[in-house]
Motif scaffolding. Structure first.
Motif, mmCIF file in Angstrom:
data_model
loop_
_atom_site.group_PDB
_atom_site.id
_atom_site.type_symbol
_atom_site.label_atom_id
_atom_site.label_comp_id
_atom_site.label_asym_id
_atom_site.label_seq_id
_atom_site.Cartn_x
_atom_site.Cartn_y
_atom_site.Cartn_z
ATOM 1 N N ILE A 37 0.696 -1.354 0.062
ATOM 2 C CA ILE A 37 -0.026 -0.010 0.004
ATOM 3 C C ILE A 37 0.907 1.241 -0.019
ATOM 4 O O ILE A 37 1.600 1.516 0.769
ATOM 5 C CB ILE A 37 -0.921 -0.087 1.258
ATOM 6 C CG1 ILE A 37 -1.697 -1.252 1.390
ATOM 7 C CG2 ILE A 37 -1.961 1.280 1.287
ATOM 8 C CD1 ILE A 37 -2.066 -1.418 2.554
ATOM 9 N N CYS A 124 -2.558 0.275 -4.611
ATOM 10 C CA CYS A 124 -2.287 -0.946 -3.980
ATOM 11 C C CYS A 124 -1.909 -2.033 -5.077
ATOM 12 O O CYS A 124 -2.142 -1.883 -6.299
ATOM 13 C CB CYS A 124 -3.708 -1.370 -3.327
ATOM 14 S SG CYS A 124 -3.852 -0.434 -1.950
ATOM 15 N N ASP A 132 -7.131 -4.875 -6.006
ATOM 16 C CA ASP A 132 -6.273 -3.681 -5.741
ATOM 17 C C ASP A 132 -7.070 -2.364 -5.385
ATOM 18 O O ASP A 132 -6.871 -1.514 -4.650
ATOM 19 C CB ASP A 132 -5.117 -3.699 -6.767
ATOM 20 C CG ASP A 132 -4.104 -4.934 -6.624
ATOM 21 O OD1 ASP A 132 -4.172 -5.698 -5.916
ATOM 22 O OD2 ASP A 132 -3.365 -5.076 -7.565
#
Lengths: 153, 153, 153, 153
Positions: A37, A124, A132
């Motif tokens: 992240i 992500c 993601d």
């Protein structure tokens, strides 16, 4: 009186980045996909990053690139679709910025409801692009909620 | 007692990498395609490499990139197919990681039967992607056989 | 039974990286120098990063490079001194690893007291190299304290 | 009859590279410094590589760069000394070749006694530059011995 030679730019803080990180991580745990992240500010520069246990090593730089791209181009990285395929008007744009321009879902800009400005972005990577994006959006939404509460006070 | 601040990660050894190299080379000789053979550990770092007589010079880095990608993303590099073609959700991923992300067949992860962890990967290049994968798989299988024998003892 | 084809490598966790981040940030506040703080695992890969408010943008990558170098070469980046000056035996080493090898103070390895292994490293940048090292060391020490407490239990 | 439009270039083989690797590894074990060992051919391209257990991750590319440089510039990388310091005639040469030109001891060319041609080079990294050169030289000497025996037959 304000000078036209300078201005003030709204941007995400480290505190805001931490809010995004925590919410994204929580969402990643819910869907059971460990994530890299990355959170960048309005100038596309990294503010905070975390690699969850089990996230892919080769997704570290992908997460950063997604956040970088979403903040700079001000739209989710999932938006490009036809635009970047052969025949599309942005074909080849993924080669720009030293190869850092990502057109894979998972980068989401944080838009300031008050000013409309992009404050930063969350990127992500490790799961499917849709996963993601789901996790990055959880981070973005958490920041928006914090901002909305502050705006009301 | 185990601390949450550190953990232990299983990874391939140089001895394991040599087992992979020897088996891949033997398979390359059988199919009569000289290969560049790269073996990386679970952190995507090179452990061992050999360029067979006749292997392509411009395939040296391709073999390394395939092994790097297979270890990091934990699937064979041949898996991407539609995902990276125009219209696919991962279109452009080959630009990531400084251009080292390979979506060409010939990179195969070494998965530990005992723990399910990826111990490393083998990457081959010079032939057709299907030949490269064939040879890399021979290297991976040899390591798995060695690990299975040890596990039985 | 252990196979010679695989081994287990101790490494820092994200939990450990957070311990380092928090302690480094606290120390940076004490000396009133906002920092970029990067934490890598034993394989030199980024685990966590934070840019404190006021830290230099051009120090983001410097902090990462310091952590990368300290974990890989297993000594503080402040150790190089004469070795890398003109006439020193390692003069020019800063060009290696794609230019990521940092010989500027501020990168400190996290050495596991129990095994002697390097678990990872902390890299800081924005202040003087001595300040950067001071802050990175605070992060490293915090991890060592956590590990020591766990070892006693 | 020979054409002036083509020629034959002597170069190290993979068999020769393995001889170098084995001898260098043996020497590294004797001095108790695990090494990254890279062997390139006369065109500076990698033939074989091994990372011994315990060798530094950040020395993988350094070993390769040393071998690359020794084969290309045809002298040991320890030769540069004053030439590359400020005021020296080759100051800054370590920035050339995309930063891959190494002026740190540990890269040694393999010179063909019969023709005087450079057949390749061995590059080592993890220890002190003097140790790296010691180990690389052991690899080079082993190849020379093999060549000398063949020449006598």
């Amino acid at each position: 009186m304000a000078s036209t030679a300078k201005k003030s730019v709204p941007t995400l803080t480290l505190a805001g980045a931490r809010t995004a990180l925590a919410a994204a991580e929580k969402r990643a745990q819910e869907i059971k996909v460990p994530m890299n992240i990355a959170v960048v500010d309005s100038a596309c520069h990294l503010l905070a990053f975390e690699r969850m246990e089990g996230a892919k090593i080769t997704s570290i730089s992908i997460a950063m690139d997604k956040a970088f791209t979403a903040a700079g181009h001000r739209i989710p990285t999932s938006s490009y679709k036809e635009a970047v395929w052969p025949g599309g008007p942005a074909y080849g744009i993924n080669n720009s910025n030293g190869g850092r321009f990502s057109t894979i879902g998972g980068g989401v800009p944080i838009i300031d409801q008050e000013t409309g400005a992009v404050l930063g972005a969350v990127g992500c990577s490790t799961g499917l692009p849709s996963q993601d994006e789901d996790v990055a959006s959880a981070g973005v939404d958490a920041v928006k909620r914090v901002l909305a509460v502050k705006a009301k006070l």
